[in-house]
Design a protein around this motif. Sequence first.
Motif, short mmCIF file in Angstrom:
data_model
loop_
_atom_site.label_atom_id
_atom_site.label_comp_id
_atom_site.label_asym_id
_atom_site.label_seq_id
_atom_site.Cartn_x
_atom_site.Cartn_y
_atom_site.Cartn_z
N ALA A 59 -34.10 0.13 57.78
CA ALA A 59 -32.19 -0.26 56.88
C ALA A 59 -32.04 -1.74 57.57
O ALA A 59 -32.88 -1.97 58.66
CB ALA A 59 -31.62 0.37 57.17
N THR A 60 -31.86 -2.83 56.86
CA THR A 60 -31.16 -3.65 56.95
C THR A 60 -29.98 -3.30 57.39
O THR A 60 -28.98 -2.83 57.30
CB THR A 60 -31.36 -4.98 55.70
OG1 THR A 60 -32.23 -5.17 55.32
CG2 THR A 60 -29.60 -6.35 56.38
N GLU A 61 -29.51 -4.51 58.87
CA GLU A 61 -28.65 -4.39 59.41
C GLU A 61 -27.27 -4.89 59.96
O GLU A 61 -27.69 -6.59 60.27
CB GLU A 61 -29.09 -4.21 60.93
CG GLU A 61 -27.68 -4.00 62.07
CD GLU A 61 -28.18 -3.33 63.83
OE1 GLU A 61 -27.46 -3.08 64.12
OE2 GLU A 61 -29.90 -3.98 64.02
N THR A 69 -22.43 -3.56 64.93
CA THR A 69 -22.93 -3.54 63.95
C THR A 69 -21.82 -2.99 62.67
O THR A 69 -20.99 -2.15 62.87
CB THR A 69 -23.72 -2.03 63.55
OG1 THR A 69 -25.36 -2.00 65.03
CG2 THR A 69 -24.77 -1.68 62.81
N LYS A 72 -24.52 -1.51 57.28
CA LYS A 72 -26.22 -1.05 57.03
C LYS A 72 -26.23 -1.36 55.54
O LYS A 72 -25.63 -0.51 54.34
CB LYS A 72 -27.31 -0.04 58.12
CG LYS A 72 -27.17 0.19 58.92
CD LYS A 72 -27.80 1.46 59.77
CE LYS A 72 -27.42 0.70 61.63
NZ LYS A 72 -28.47 2.48 61.42
N TYR A 74 -29.29 0.72 52.93
CA TYR A 74 -30.46 1.14 52.88
C TYR A 74 -30.40 2.08 51.93
O TYR A 74 -29.43 1.83 51.61
CB TYR A 74 -30.50 1.93 54.46
CG TYR A 74 -29.05 3.01 54.78
CD1 TYR A 74 -29.45 4.52 53.72
CD2 TYR A 74 -28.32 2.62 54.80
CE1 TYR A 74 -27.94 5.02 53.60
CE2 TYR A 74 -26.60 2.97 55.07
CZ TYR A 74 -26.86 5.00 54.22
OH TYR A 74 -26.17 5.28 54.52
N ASN A 78 -31.62 5.27 56.80
CA ASN A 78 -30.67 4.39 57.28
C ASN A 78 -30.72 4.60 58.96
O ASN A 78 -30.78 4.71 60.04
CB ASN A 78 -29.84 5.26 57.46
CG ASN A 78 -28.33 4.15 58.05
OD1 ASN A 78 -28.53 3.54 58.62
ND2 ASN A 78 -27.17 5.57 59.00
N THR A 80 -32.64 2.08 62.51
CA THR A 80 -32.58 0.37 63.45
C THR A 80 -33.04 1.70 63.96
O THR A 80 -32.47 2.48 64.98
CB THR A 80 -31.33 -0.05 63.35
OG1 THR A 80 -30.14 0.01 62.02
CG2 THR A 80 -31.23 -1.13 63.93
N SER A 192 -28.66 5.80 64.48
CA SER A 192 -27.75 6.18 63.60
C SER A 192 -27.60 7.05 63.67
O SER A 192 -26.24 7.24 63.93
CB SER A 192 -28.38 6.09 62.16
OG SER A 192 -29.06 4.90 62.08
N ARG A 282 -19.28 -6.13 53.11
CA ARG A 282 -20.07 -6.28 53.00
C ARG A 282 -20.80 -5.95 51.60
O ARG A 282 -22.43 -6.22 50.75
CB ARG A 282 -20.47 -4.16 53.34
CG ARG A 282 -20.91 -4.97 54.83
CD ARG A 282 -20.55 -2.82 55.95
NE ARG A 282 -20.44 -2.01 55.27
CZ ARG A 282 -20.01 -1.12 55.57
NH1 ARG A 282 -19.02 -1.03 56.29
NH2 ARG A 282 -20.66 0.35 54.84
N LYS A 312 -31.99 -8.32 59.77
CA LYS A 312 -30.78 -8.78 60.65
C LYS A 312 -30.31 -9.31 60.32
O LYS A 312 -30.57 -11.18 60.36
CB LYS A 312 -31.45 -8.90 61.88
CG LYS A 312 -31.77 -7.07 62.86
CD LYS A 312 -32.08 -7.82 64.54
CE LYS A 312 -32.57 -6.25 64.67
NZ LYS A 312 -31.47 -4.52 64.46
#
Length: 782
Positions: A59-61, A69, A72, A74, A78, A80, A192, A282, A312
Amino acid sequence: MAKAKKETKAVQDFSKYVRWFWIVFLGGVISLFLIFFLTSIFGDLPDHTVLENPKTHLATEIISSDGQTLGKFYLNDNRTPVNYSEFPQHLVDALIATEDVRFHEHSGIDARGTLRAIVTLGGGGGASTVSQQLAKQLFTGVASRSTFGRISQKIKEWIIATRLERQYTKEEIIAQYFNIYDFGNNADGIRSAARIYFGKEPKDLSIKESAMLVGMFKNSSLYNPRPERNPVGVKNRRNVVLAQMYKYDFITEAVKDSLQKTELDLNYSPESHREGIATYFRGYLDGFMKDWIKNNPKPDGTKWNLYNDGLKIYTTIDSRMQTYAENAVQQHMPKLQAEFFNQNTPQRNPTAPFLDLEKEEIDALLKRGMKQSERWRHMKYDLKKSNDEIIKSFNKPVKMTVFEWKDGKASEVDTLMKPIDSMRYYKSFLRTGMMSMNPQTGHVKAWVGGINYRHFQYDMVKQGKRQVGSTFKPFVYTAAIDQLHYSPCDEFPDVPFCIEANKFGNPEEWCPKNSNGDSDYGGTRTLKNALANSVNTVTAQLIDKVGPQTVVDLAKKLGIESEMLPVPSIALGTPDISVYEMVGAYSTFANQGVYTKPVMVTSIEDKNGTILYQFKPETRDVLSEETTYVAVKLMEGVTQIGSGARLRHSWARNRQEYKEVITGYPYELTNPIAGKTGTTQNQSDGWFMGMVPNLVTGVWVGAEDRAAHFKSITYGQGAAMALPIWGVYMKSCYEDEALDISKEDFKKPENLSINVDCSKHESTSDADEDQDENTPEDLDFG
């Protein structure tokens, strides 16, 4: 003779055993040879390159400026990854004690465990090592149900496990295993899982929390800790892990007994795109990243995958300030909404939630809303339904879950409702937009685009634009200061004033009135007093002197990109502008005349830490330090003698019911604050723009449709709708000393030639006129 024969027979028997030993031994060696070197019979196996870079979806964080954090991106995974060094020792101990106690002794295959499994036909426990389980997770997948398929997969696991042991250290294997496992409920990987089930990072897990998560390795679907699933089974399984940790001396008996008596103590915090912190931000970031990906391919020319490549994104949002902003909205809006519902009962307002509309106008508004809805799009384009069929569906009751404020908190309720009625219901809710920014760096620290992202996804920070009302007036005053060198202490007559027809291209004569009509006129006012009390006639005199085009040009230099017609009425805030634009513009005043474009993303990295993007500040000189300082001193008057003065004390002394419904917050801020309230026609929009030297924050409150608004100015003004959110937010920021929000004076230029000390012009009557542009006289805000 007999003795010799017995000895000869014994030797022969021994020789037979030796022979069988060598047969078995050589047979085993040959079998291993065949297994490890003639592997083609078992299908393709990963080579060295694949083993070194196993394909896993990451997943991109989204990371805040304070290292937390925020969320994310995804689709299915999910995940990381975290390093072994970030695991508490008891997490590793729990894994080894439960899954592979000889992990540090073997090289991928536990011979003793395998032999035990063969002899007992699995009755003595499984034989899979952590390395084998990792091999299965990464490369071999679900086994076939056939006997040959199971044997084939087991052999594949052995081969890959031994290769993994040669490729990685023991610590790296453990880290990969924790990172690859699916713990259910979108909890892919240990990080996660720790966040979703306990609201923690892995390094902060307790012994019993680690034991619960390790217990889920047996079957995360069966051992699902959510209350509606299998919490009892999960607790029993956790206690088995604790018993194993005691058995192998990782914990004492006293610790085991004590922890086995405790509950799971979950802090279940699901991670999804519609839940968690900074949801509206987000949502904005999703679009930002998709645009960035279009223009920034990988080195090999392919496109980055936002949901699988483990990027990231480092943002400017401060998780603490974001939390304070969201809490301020959640604290104020239920109270305001309750009063709105109270005023819009069918008995008081038959056209609720709309005012000043006829039935035909309301029907047209709802029909337009139908055509803009997801239901209409789905039925029209996916199901190919006719317009009549779709309209009928809007009048048929269906089960749905709707938003509500319950006991002062956001909640949901299951109900049976016609979709057309749900549209009217949702249009009755007041929304909000809020953004907070450091004016020197341009870093956006908090972003709240609405009251609840799950049910109101339209972002009122950057997407939405609404009339700004009197928050536009400081631009008019600043243009006058810049062009004509006015002082806050200069006096203007408070009398009716008109700009004749055809001047500035206006086809008709324009004669704005003050908020309370003719009763507001009389005497003179300083510019400071006029701005503090939003005196329209004085603002009209100023735009007559500098011209609307001058004001529009200044606003554009301040970062306002929305359309603004250069007509006299612009002085009272007729343009539709976003919170994002307004905060950027006001930040120029706090930054001594230098406009800094708002920044949300500081850098982007790939999964290996390589920097792919780094922002470059965009700044421009707009005004002199002197002009901006004088403008700031003007706006300080709003919180000293104007509609913002309530920030400095508990102002609703004589209106207890008003205090309880709207606020009741004793802000009692004593530091210098500059700002401006804003209220638009018919109380459709309430604004407050407030700033201190290192933080500028804008707040808007209103309904989706301008026809839904408070009937009276009592609750419909910016000072009642928006200012309380600003006050609660700032008070929280000041209480968090680590944020270092300024309480100092705004920086004064060295060679200030304009007088800003208006004390000799101010009288007691000035302080009594601390009303917003339309505030009724019977309210005591002193």
